[in-house]
Design an enzyme around this catalytic site. Sequence first.
Site, short mmCIF file in Angstrom:
data_model
loop_
_atom_site.label_atom_id
_atom_site.label_comp_id
_atom_site.label_asym_id
_atom_site.label_seq_id
_atom_site.Cartn_x
_atom_site.Cartn_y
_atom_site.Cartn_z
CG ASP A 169 -13.11 -85.75 19.92
OD1 ASP A 169 -13.00 -84.68 20.54
OD2 ASP A 169 -12.15 -86.31 19.37
CD GLU A 411 -6.26 -91.13 23.94
OE1 GLU A 411 -5.93 -92.26 23.47
OE2 GLU A 411 -6.76 -90.23 23.24
C1 9WN Z 1 -9.49 -84.55 17.53
C2 9WN Z 1 -5.58 -84.76 21.44
C3 9WN Z 1 -7.08 -84.76 21.23
C4 9WN Z 1 -7.84 -84.25 22.47
C5 9WN Z 1 -9.33 -84.48 22.37
C6 9WN Z 1 -9.57 -85.95 22.05
C7 9WN Z 1 -8.85 -86.34 20.76
C8 9WN Z 1 -8.79 -85.62 18.39
C9 9WN Z 1 -8.89 -86.97 17.72
O1 9WN Z 1 -7.46 -86.09 20.91
O2 9WN Z 1 -9.38 -85.58 19.68
O3 9WN Z 1 -9.30 -83.29 18.08
O4 9WN Z 1 -8.21 -87.15 16.71
O5 9WN Z 1 -9.66 -87.84 18.17
O6 9WN Z 1 -10.92 -86.22 21.96
O7 9WN Z 1 -9.97 -84.12 23.57
O8 9WN Z 1 -7.59 -82.90 22.65
O9 9WN Z 1 -5.26 -85.46 22.60
#
Ligand code: 9WN
Length: 441
Positions: A169, A411
Site C-alpha cells: 500500500d 502482521e
Molecule cells: C487494503 C489484508 C491487506 C493486505 C495488504 C495490506 C493491507 C489493506 C488495508 O491489508 O491492505 O487492501 O486496509 O490496509 O497492505 O497487502 O492484503 O491483509
Amino acid sequence: MNSEIDIIDIAKTVLEGNNEGAYTVPSRKLYPHQWLWDSCFIAIGLSHYDNERAQIEILSLIKGQWHNGMIPHIIFKPGEKHKGDKDIWRSWTNPNAPDDVDTSGITQPPMLAEAIVKIGEKLPIGEKLTWYRKVLPALIKYHQWLYSERDPHNEGLVLLIHPWESGLDNTPPWMAELRSHQLPIWVRAVVKTKLTWIIERFRRDTRSVPVAERPSTEEALGLYSVQRRLRRKNYDIDKTLRHGMFAIEDLTFNCLLIRANQHLKEIARSLKHELNDELVESIGKTELALEQLWDPMTKQYYSRDFITHELLKEPSIAGLMPLYAGTISKDRAKILVKSLENKHLFGPNYPIPTTPLNSAWFYEKGYWQGATWINTNWLIIDGLRRLGFKTHVGALNEATIELISKSGMNEYFSPINGEPAGSDNFSWTAALIIDLIENNK
Ligand code: 9WN
C-alpha cells in the site's frame, strides 16, 4: 522460543481462529473480509494439512471474479454487519461486477496461479488434473483481463491504478507519487492546518494498532481520495486513464505476473490445453519488458510511470522481486543478492526489511516502510531457491523461523530487534511459516 512443531500448532490455531468457512480472514481485528493475495498465501499454508480447505479458499476467490475477468482485491463478507465497507466501494455501479457477491473495484498481486499449483503439487495426479480443470478457465480469463485492460499499449507491463493494488500500500515509490501528483487540495489543507488529529479519531485501524505502525493519516487520506476518484469513474479503466489518474507499471506486480504466467502455461500444458496466441505473445513480452525497469546507473530495478515511462527511483523491497520472477540472469541476481547480504541495506538481524535501512523512509515498525513481512520473505526465498542460492535460502529460512518462534504470528516485525507489530494472529504469517518449515525439512 518455540520448537518447529509448536510453531506449526500455533499457526494452525491462528488459521482456525480466522476461518470463515468458505475463506479465511487476514485478521479478525483489522480485516474482516476476504483479500486476494492473502487468500493465495493462506491456501499455500493450508495445502500442507487440509487441501480441501485450501481449494475452497481459492474457489471462494474465483466466485468474486468479475464478468470481464478481474479478480477483485476484496470480497466482502455477506450480511449487514459491514455494509459500510461495501458502500464505500459501490462497485456494483460497474456492469462487470459480479451479480451475487459484493467486491471492491480494483485488483491485487496475481498470486492465484502460484496457489493453484501449490495445491496441485500435494494431490495425486488424477485429482491434480481434476483440480486444474476446475480452475483453469477462471485463471485464463483473469490473465487475459490483466493484459486486455491493464496493458493498453501492449508493452508487456501491466499497470495499476491504486496503491492498494500493489499489496504494498504505502511503499515509498507509490507514496512519493501520491504526494507529488495526487493529493487533492482538501487533503493538503487538512495536513497543513494540522487537523489530522480529527481524522485520527475516526480511524478504525488505529483502534487496535498504534498509529505509528499504520499508514500515516496523510497517507490514509491520500489512499482514500484515490479510491473515491476511481469510484466516481465507476472503476472504468478508459475513463480512469483519460483523466490522467494514477497509472504505474508496478515492479512487484509484474514480477509476480511473470511467475504466475509460467504457472499458467504449466497448468495448461498438463491439461493439453492450448492458450490463445494473443495471451502467449503478451506473456513473452512481459518477460522481456522487465529489462526496461532496470536502471544501470543505480544498478536497481524500479516501478515505472505508465505515461512518462520515468522510473520511480525510490528503493524498496520491490527491487528484490525480480529474484522471484526468476527470469533474470545469474549476474543480475548476484547484484540483488549483494544488497541482501549488506547489513546497512536489506540484511539486518531480522531480514528482510521492506525498505533498505539507509532509506529516508525507513522506520523499523513502518507499515511497508521498513518492517519485515513474512510474505515478502517467502517470495524472495522461493526465488532464491529456484535461482540456486542455497546458502542464502538456508540463512533466510532460519532467520524467518527464528523470528516467528520469538515474536509470534504478527502482521509484521521490526527488522532490528524482531519486535512484533501490526495485528496479532495474522493469517498469511501463520500459513507461510507452515510452508517454510515444511520446505526446510
Ligand atoms: C487494503 C489484508 C491487506 C493486505 C495488504 C495490506 C493491507 C489493506 C488495508 O491489508 O491492505 O487492501 O486496509 O490496509 O497492505 O497487502 O492484503 O491483509
